[in-house]
Structure formats: C-alpha cells, structure tokens
Design a protein around this motif. Sequence first.
Motif, PDB file in Angstrom:
ATOM      1  N   PHE A  38       7.812  -3.394   6.184  1.00  0.00           N
ATOM      2  CA  PHE A  38       7.566  -4.290   6.334  1.00  0.00           C
ATOM      3  C   PHE A  38       7.654  -4.232   7.768  1.00  0.00           C
ATOM      4  O   PHE A  38       6.600  -5.039   8.674  1.00  0.00           O
ATOM      5  N   THR A  39       7.862  -3.606   8.961  1.00  0.00           N
ATOM      6  CA  THR A  39       8.349  -3.589  10.490  1.00  0.00           C
ATOM      7  C   THR A  39       6.665  -3.031  10.854  1.00  0.00           C
ATOM      8  O   THR A  39       5.898  -3.692  11.821  1.00  0.00           O
ATOM      9  N   LYS A  40       5.727  -2.319  10.509  1.00  0.00           N
ATOM     10  CA  LYS A  40       4.517  -1.631  10.784  1.00  0.00           C
ATOM     11  C   LYS A  40       3.517  -2.963  10.360  1.00  0.00           C
ATOM     12  O   LYS A  40       2.517  -3.428  11.541  1.00  0.00           O
ATOM     13  N   ALA A  41       4.059  -3.570   9.242  1.00  0.00           N
ATOM     14  CA  ALA A  41       3.021  -4.816   9.390  1.00  0.00           C
ATOM     15  C   ALA A  41       3.303  -5.951  10.310  1.00  0.00           C
ATOM     16  O   ALA A  41       2.000  -6.282   9.825  1.00  0.00           O
ATOM     17  N   ALA A  42       4.197  -6.024  10.476  1.00  0.00           N
ATOM     18  CA  ALA A  42       4.442  -7.120  11.421  1.00  0.00           C
ATOM     19  C   ALA A  42       4.396  -6.644  13.131  1.00  0.00           C
ATOM     20  O   ALA A  42       3.296  -8.045  13.499  1.00  0.00           O
ATOM     21  N   THR A  74      16.069   1.255   1.243  1.00  0.00           N
ATOM     22  CA  THR A  74      16.871   0.968   2.797  1.00  0.00           C
ATOM     23  C   THR A  74      15.465   2.226   3.469  1.00  0.00           C
ATOM     24  O   THR A  74      14.899   2.141   4.365  1.00  0.00           O
ATOM     25  N   ARG A  75      14.872   2.761   2.359  1.00  0.00           N
ATOM     26  CA  ARG A  75      14.077   4.455   3.010  1.00  0.00           C
ATOM     27  C   ARG A  75      12.308   3.746   2.753  1.00  0.00           C
ATOM     28  O   ARG A  75      11.583   4.264   2.878  1.00  0.00           O
ATOM     29  N   LYS A  76      11.949   2.728   1.931  1.00  0.00           N
ATOM     30  CA  LYS A  76      10.723   3.037   1.107  1.00  0.00           C
ATOM     31  C   LYS A  76      10.387   1.536   0.517  1.00  0.00           C
ATOM     32  O   LYS A  76      10.795   0.551   0.002  1.00  0.00           O
TER      33      LYS A  76
END
Length: 288
Positions: free
Chosen positions: A18-22, A52-54
């Motif tokens: 989600f972080t990289k998509a954001a 939490t990891r994937k």
Amino acid sequence: MKWDGISEFVYVAEFESFTKAASKLAISTAQVSRQVTALEKRLNTKLLYRTTRKVSLTEEGRVFYQHCRSILDGLDAAEQAVSNLQSKPQGRINLTAPVTYGEQQLLPLINDFMVQYSDIEVTAFLSNQKIDLIEGGYDLAIRIGKLSDSTMMANKLSHRTNFVCASPAYFEKYGRPKTLDELSQHSCLLGTLDYWHFKEADTERNIRVSGKIRYNSGYSLVDAALKGLGIVQLPDYYVQKHLATGRLMTVLDGYREQEEGIWAVYPHNRHLSPKIRLLVDYLADHLA
C-alpha cells in the motif's frame, strides 16, 4: 463510481504494498487503503490478503486485476494516441542493461537515436544484477540469455555467441584441448562463474573449470588471454577483433553452445508507449 479505487487496487497488486502504491499515485497510504476497502465492499469480494509483512492477491483479486490492468492500459494508450497526433515522440525513457554490453553496443546506438529524436530523454543504469523493473521505475531492460521471468514481455533484438579461445603462444606451449574433459589439464581464466557453458550431442553441459586467475572484468580476461596466461570463454563482442587478427584462436568449436538471445524486456500487460516502441524498433534494426 465504477472507477473509484481501480488505480489504487492495481498498483497495490503490482507493488504488493500500500505504501509503494501511495508513492506511485502521490497520495497518502490511508487514502489508498480506504479506496481499496471501498472497492472490495462495492464488489462484495475480498481482493487482497493483508498481513503485517505482505500483501497478495486472492483468486478473485487475480482475475479482477487482469481486467483492470487491461482497462488502464487501454486508457493510457488512448491518451497517448491523442497526444501523438499533436506532437513528436517525447519524454523520458528509463532503462537498464548489462555493463559491458551497454557500454560497447547499446549506449552508442542510443546516442545515435537521440540525435534523430531530440525531444526524447534517456536515463540508463548499467548493472549486471537483475533489477526489478516495476520497483525500480524502469520502462524496459536489455537482458542477455534465457529469460525466466514470466511476468515480463520480451522482444528479441539480436544474439551473441560465446567463444573459447587463447593466444597462439599458449597453444604452442600447452597444446589445444580437443575434448571438454581435457579442459581440466589447462589454465582457465575465470570470470564470476566456476563453470563454462557448452553443448554436446544436443545436450547442454556446464563444465567446471579452474585456474590461477579470476577477474570480474571481461577486458582484463582478454588481456590475460592475449598474454598467454590461459584459455578464456567470452562473448563475441570481447574477442571478435582479436580472432580476426589471429591474436586469439578458438578451440572446442564443435562444443560451442547455441547463440544467446539479446532481449528488450518490459512489464507484462503494458502497452509500449510510442517513444519506447520507437527505441526498441531502432535497436532491433541496428543490432540485428
């Protein structure tokens, strides 16, 4: 409403994050999460497994991703088609390629290409490591040999051949190996691998070799071979000129493996933009 969350879902699926998509969409991680959750609620279907990891796709998510990716590709292609009617090919191309092949063969051609297409910018990162194109933000990679990544599309640009060779002085002093087994009796000049590739009776063979010299530089290995320090196996673009002048001589030609493909590789389910298609076609024409 039907478009809400689609882009967010596709990039989460591709980056598994989600972080990289954001970051890709230049919005907050919380907004991406809200949009994807709302999309799942609207479809009444779980699209992603979250830990939490994937982050990974459910079976329904994989099916939905394929369709959504095609829709976004079609939209990108439509926008690009309109843009192309109004302007010349332009913009930046990010690519990666192996170091020596990039320096000797690829980048001089790209320089010629840019003389013709002055509105295109190119950033090239040369590395012998296999780089993740999506995570690294690359439009394409130039790769040599067998392709194992089924998530990528590939266009063959050219090929290369590996030669086993040494100097006439070396062969005069130590003799010429006539079989693969005889390589164990010779000083072999090693690169990063402990074995060389051959083909014997339609079967691929990896022969372990040894010697006193190991360099991760093809040019240095050529220099060692020219000075009679051993036998080397290297691609054609290292040794062709020395073979032509007789300073190096080939051996074990009957065991030479088949030509290796040189490929332009890009992410699966992505339509090549006109500027990248233009470069790929240019390289294919001039490297063939």
